[in-house]
Scaffold this motif. Structure first.
Motif, PDB file in Angstrom:
ATOM      1  N   PRO A   1      53.325  60.533  -8.170  1.00  0.00           N
ATOM      2  CA  PRO A   1      53.700  59.532  -7.014  1.00  0.00           C
ATOM      3  C   PRO A   1      55.209  59.512  -6.595  1.00  0.00           C
ATOM      4  N   THR A   2      56.115  59.827  -7.560  1.00  0.00           N
ATOM      5  CA  THR A   2      57.657  59.686  -7.230  1.00  0.00           C
ATOM      6  C   THR A   2      58.003  61.096  -6.499  1.00  0.00           C
ATOM      7  N   VAL A   3      56.942  61.816  -6.089  1.00  0.00           N
ATOM      8  CA  VAL A   3      57.475  63.009  -5.031  1.00  0.00           C
ATOM      9  C   VAL A   3      57.650  62.375  -3.901  1.00  0.00           C
ATOM     10  N   ARG A   4      57.047  61.392  -3.536  1.00  0.00           N
ATOM     11  CA  ARG A   4      57.072  60.709  -2.415  1.00  0.00           C
ATOM     12  C   ARG A   4      58.399  59.975  -2.294  1.00  0.00           C
ATOM     13  N   ASP A   5      59.035  60.191  -1.281  1.00  0.00           N
ATOM     14  CA  ASP A   5      60.383  59.381  -1.162  1.00  0.00           C
ATOM     15  C   ASP A   5      60.307  57.973  -0.684  1.00  0.00           C
ATOM     16  N   ASP A   6      58.863  57.715  -0.120  1.00  0.00           N
ATOM     17  CA  ASP A   6      58.563  56.255   0.443  1.00  0.00           C
ATOM     18  C   ASP A   6      57.816  55.584  -0.494  1.00  0.00           C
ATOM     19  N   LEU A   7      57.895  55.951  -1.694  1.00  0.00           N
ATOM     20  CA  LEU A   7      57.283  55.032  -2.686  1.00  0.00           C
ATOM     21  C   LEU A   7      57.441  53.571  -3.018  1.00  0.00           C
ATOM     22  N   PRO A   8      58.887  53.395  -2.708  1.00  0.00           N
ATOM     23  CA  PRO A   8      59.147  51.941  -2.564  1.00  0.00           C
ATOM     24  C   PRO A   8      58.670  51.345  -1.458  1.00  0.00           C
ATOM     25  N   SER A   9      58.182  51.835  -0.484  1.00  0.00           N
ATOM     26  CA  SER A   9      57.497  51.366   0.767  1.00  0.00           C
ATOM     27  C   SER A   9      56.100  50.966   0.150  1.00  0.00           C
ATOM     28  N   ILE A  10      55.301  51.802  -0.548  1.00  0.00           N
ATOM     29  CA  ILE A  10      54.268  51.560  -0.984  1.00  0.00           C
ATOM     30  C   ILE A  10      54.011  50.589  -1.928  1.00  0.00           C
ATOM     31  N   ILE A  11      55.041  50.528  -2.999  1.00  0.00           N
ATOM     32  CA  ILE A  11      55.170  49.410  -3.848  1.00  0.00           C
ATOM     33  C   ILE A  11      55.075  48.002  -3.072  1.00  0.00           C
ATOM     34  N   ARG A  12      55.968  47.958  -2.004  1.00  0.00           N
ATOM     35  CA  ARG A  12      56.240  46.649  -1.593  1.00  0.00           C
ATOM     36  C   ARG A  12      54.648  46.101  -0.785  1.00  0.00           C
ATOM     37  N   MET A  13      53.795  47.433  -0.289  1.00  0.00           N
ATOM     38  CA  MET A  13      52.642  47.228   0.268  1.00  0.00           C
ATOM     39  C   MET A  13      51.727  46.417  -0.669  1.00  0.00           C
ATOM     40  N   ALA A  14      51.778  46.851  -1.923  1.00  0.00           N
ATOM     41  CA  ALA A  14      51.103  46.360  -2.897  1.00  0.00           C
ATOM     42  C   ALA A  14      51.413  44.955  -3.386  1.00  0.00           C
ATOM     43  N   ARG A  15      52.675  44.985  -3.308  1.00  0.00           N
ATOM     44  CA  ARG A  15      53.221  43.336  -3.823  1.00  0.00           C
ATOM     45  C   ARG A  15      52.789  42.340  -2.685  1.00  0.00           C
ATOM     46  N   GLU A  16      52.971  42.728  -1.563  1.00  0.00           N
ATOM     47  CA  GLU A  16      52.656  42.016  -0.410  1.00  0.00           C
ATOM     48  C   GLU A  16      51.153  41.525  -0.299  1.00  0.00           C
ATOM     49  N   ARG A  17      50.535  42.289  -0.986  1.00  0.00           N
ATOM     50  CA  ARG A  17      48.924  42.027  -0.958  1.00  0.00           C
ATOM     51  C   ARG A  17      48.551  40.990  -2.094  1.00  0.00           C
ATOM     52  N   GLY A  18      49.286  40.740  -2.890  1.00  0.00           N
ATOM     53  CA  GLY A  18      49.161  39.801  -4.088  1.00  0.00           C
ATOM     54  C   GLY A  18      48.426  40.487  -5.245  1.00  0.00           C
ATOM     55  N   PHE A  19      48.399  41.710  -5.481  1.00  0.00           N
ATOM     56  CA  PHE A  19      47.822  42.353  -6.598  1.00  0.00           C
ATOM     57  C   PHE A  19      48.696  41.595  -7.940  1.00  0.00           C
TER      58      PHE A  19
END
Length: 450
Positions: A151-169
Motif C-alpha cells: 500500500p505504501t507505494v501509493r503516494d495518496d495512501l493518506p487520502s485512502i486512510i481518511r476515506m476509511a476513517r470518514e466512513r466510521g470503520f
C-alpha cells in the motif's frame, strides 16, 4: 462440527488440480490428522492439518452461524463458487481487506498476492471509495485493512486512510512490508495524521536468514526502523510472521523477545503457517507445513516455561481450526497470562458466532492500536483514557496464529465460517482463503476476476 466427534470426519474440499468441489474427510494418518480428498479425474490428495496436542477432537466446536446482514450474491453453483457473500455464508465480516495496489517494491518468493508481477494500474480513489461503501453496506462498522501489493507505494495512501476513517470503520490498519516506513522520515506521522490506527508489519524472524529465504533479501534493519518510526508517531504495530518448516520455526520465541524489547507500541506477534497461495517456492503438495498445535508448542518450549501451550484458546468467531490466541501482560522483560481475558476472535465459549465477531472487532481496536499512557500521564486525559490506563490495557501483548487454507487444506465448512473478507473491485466480499486460492498450475479461483 461437534467436539469429540470420531474420525474420520466428513466434509468437502476442492481438487488442487482443477478446483472442482470434491468430498473430503479428516482422518488420522502417520501420527497426524490430515485432510484427505479424492478427485475422480486427478486422484487422491492428503495434507497434514493437525499434529499433536491439543487433541484435534477436543479443539473443534459448534457455533451458531451469524449470517451477513446484506448478501450480495445468490446460491447458484454452491460453495465455493457463489461468493459475494452468499446467503449460506455463516459469518459476517470482522475485517474487510481492500487491495489498493498490485505494485510492490519487493518481489518476495512467498507472496499470497503474487505482487509486483505485471501489476494492473492502481484502482482510482473513486473505485476504492465504492469498495469501502460496499463493505460498510454489507458489514457496518467492521475493521478495515488496506493491503496490496504494498500500500505504501501509493503516494495518496493518506487520502485512502481518511476515506476509511470518514466512513466510521472501527479500526483502520495498513498491511505493509515496512520499507517506506523505515526509510522515509515523517512518513509514519503522515499516516497517523490521516487516521491510521495500526500497522500490520511483515516480519518473519529476529534475524535475516529467514527473510532471505521468504523475502529474497535481508530486511530486518529497515523493519526495525519502521517499528521505531511507528512508535514515535503513535501507531500500534503487530508483527506478522510467515512460518515455514525448516526456515524459522526454531526462532519463534526470539521474535517475541525482540518485539517485547522494542516497546509497548508493539502490541503483539501474529504467526501465519505457510500456505501455498500465489507466488510460493513450494507447490502446495510439497510445502513445508507447520500446524497450529506445533506452533503453540514451539512457542511454549522456546519460552522455557514463561508461557504454556494451554494458554491458547480456539476462536469464537471463525472456525476453530483456523486460529488460536492468548492475551498477556508485560511484566519486566517477560509475559504473564491475563486470566479470563478474551483473546482475538474469542468469545469465551459462547456458541454464538455473532458475539464472537463482536468481541473480535472490539479486541483489535483495544489491543492493536497504540498503547495509552500510564495513569501518571493521564492528568489531561478523559475518564475513559484513565480507565484504560488503570486497567493495564497499555501493557497488554497478544500472541496469535491463523492457519490459512490453500488448495491442499481447503475445507468448505471452515470457509463458510470465515470472517476475513476481501472486497474485490466489483464490490463483492470474498473469504480471504478463497480469494487467494490457486491450483497447482497457478489458476486462481477469484483473484483477478471482478
Amino acid at each position: 462440527m461437534n467436539a469429540f466427534r470420531p474420525l474420520p470426519l466428513p466434509t468437502e474440499s476442492v481438487c488442487p488440480v482443477c478446483l472442482g468441489r470434491v468430498p473430503a474427510e479428516y482422518a488420522e494418518e502417520g501420527g497426524a490428522v490430515v485432510l484427505r480428498k479424492s478427485c475422480p479425474e486427478h486422484g487422491v490428495f492428503s495434507a497434514p492439518v493437525w499434529r499433536g496436542e491439543p487433541d484435534f477432537r477436543s479443539w473443534v466446536r459448534d457455533k451458531m452461524p451469524s449470517y451477513p446482514r446484506r448478501p450480495f450474491t445468490e446460491r447458484e453453483r454452491g460453495c465455493p463458487y457463489d461468493c459475494g457473500l452468499c446467503p449460506d455464508h455463516g459469518q459476517h465480516t470482522c475485517t474487510g481487506l481492500i487491495e489498493v495496489t498490485e505494485r510492490c517494491h519487493l518481489r518476495c518468493p512467498v507472496c499470497y498476492a503474487g505482487a509486483g508481477t505485471a501489476p494492473h494500474p492502481d484502482p482510482s480513489l473513486e473505485r476504492i471509495a465504492f469498495q469501502m461503501d460496499r463493505l460498510h453496506e454489507a458489514s457496518g462498522a467492521c475493521n478495515i485493512q488496506l493491503s496490496g501489493g504494498e500500500p505504501t507505494v501509493r503516494d495518496d495512501l493518506p487520502s485512502i486512510i481518511r476515506m476509511a476513517r470518514e466512513r466510521g470503520f472501527g479500526l483502520v490498519q495498513c498491511n505493509t512490508n515496512g520499507l517506506r516506513l523505515g526509510t522515509e522520515a515523517g512518513y509514519a506521522a503522515s499516516l497517523k495524521a490521516a487516521g491510521l490506527d495500526s500497522v500490520y508489519l511483515q516480519c518473519d524472524a529476529a534475524e535475516d536468514k529467514a527473510h532471505e529465504i521468504l523475502r529474497g533479501r535481508p530486511c530486518l534493519a529497515y523493519k526495525l526502523e519502521a517499528i521505531r518510526a511507528c512508535g514515535e508517531a503513535g501507531l500500534g504495530v503487530v508483527l506478522v510472521a510467515t512460518v515455514a518448516g525448516g526456515v524459522n520455526v526454531d526462532g519463534l520465541w526470539k521474535l517475541v523477545e525482540m518485539a517485547l524489547r522494542l516497546g509497548p507500541h508493539v502490541r503483539g506477534v501474529h504467526f501465519q503457517p505457510l500456505s501455498a497461495f500465489g507466488r510460493c517456492p513450494w507447490r502446495s503438495d510439497a510445502a513445508p507445513r507447520v500446524t497450529l498445535p506445533e506452533i503453540a508448542r514451539a512457542l511454549a518450549e522456546q519460552s522455557q516455561g514463561m508461557i504454556r501451550w494451554t494458554d491458547f484458546h480456539p476462536p469464537g468467531c471463525e472456525n476453530a481450526l483456523c486460529s488460536f490466541s492468548a492475551v498477556y501482560r508485560r511484566v519486566g522483560e517477560g509475559l504473564e497470562l491475563v486470566e479470563g481475558a478474551p483473546a482475538s476472535c474469542d468469545c469465551g465459549g459462547t456458541p454464538s458466532a455473532a458475539e464472537g465477531a463482536r468481541k473480535a472487532k472490539a479486541f483489535a481496536v483495544r489491543h492493536w492500536t497504540a498503547p495509552h499512557p500510564s495513569p501518571s500521564d493521564m492528568a489531561e486525559g478523559d475518564d475513559f483514557d484513565r480507565f484504560l490506563a488503570s486497567a493495564g490495557i497499555h501493557q497488554r501483548f497478544t500472541l496469535s496464529c491463523m492457519a490459512f487454507q490453500d488448495a491442499m487444506t481447503l475445507d468448505l465448512e471452515r470457509v463458510k465460517g470465515c470472517c476475513i473478507h476481501v472486497v474485490n473491485p466489483g464490490g463483492l466480499l470474498i473469504p480471504f482463503c478463497l480469494y487467494n486460492l490457486t491450483s497447482f498450475d497457478g489458476t486462481a479461483l477469484y483473484r483477478g476476476r471482478a
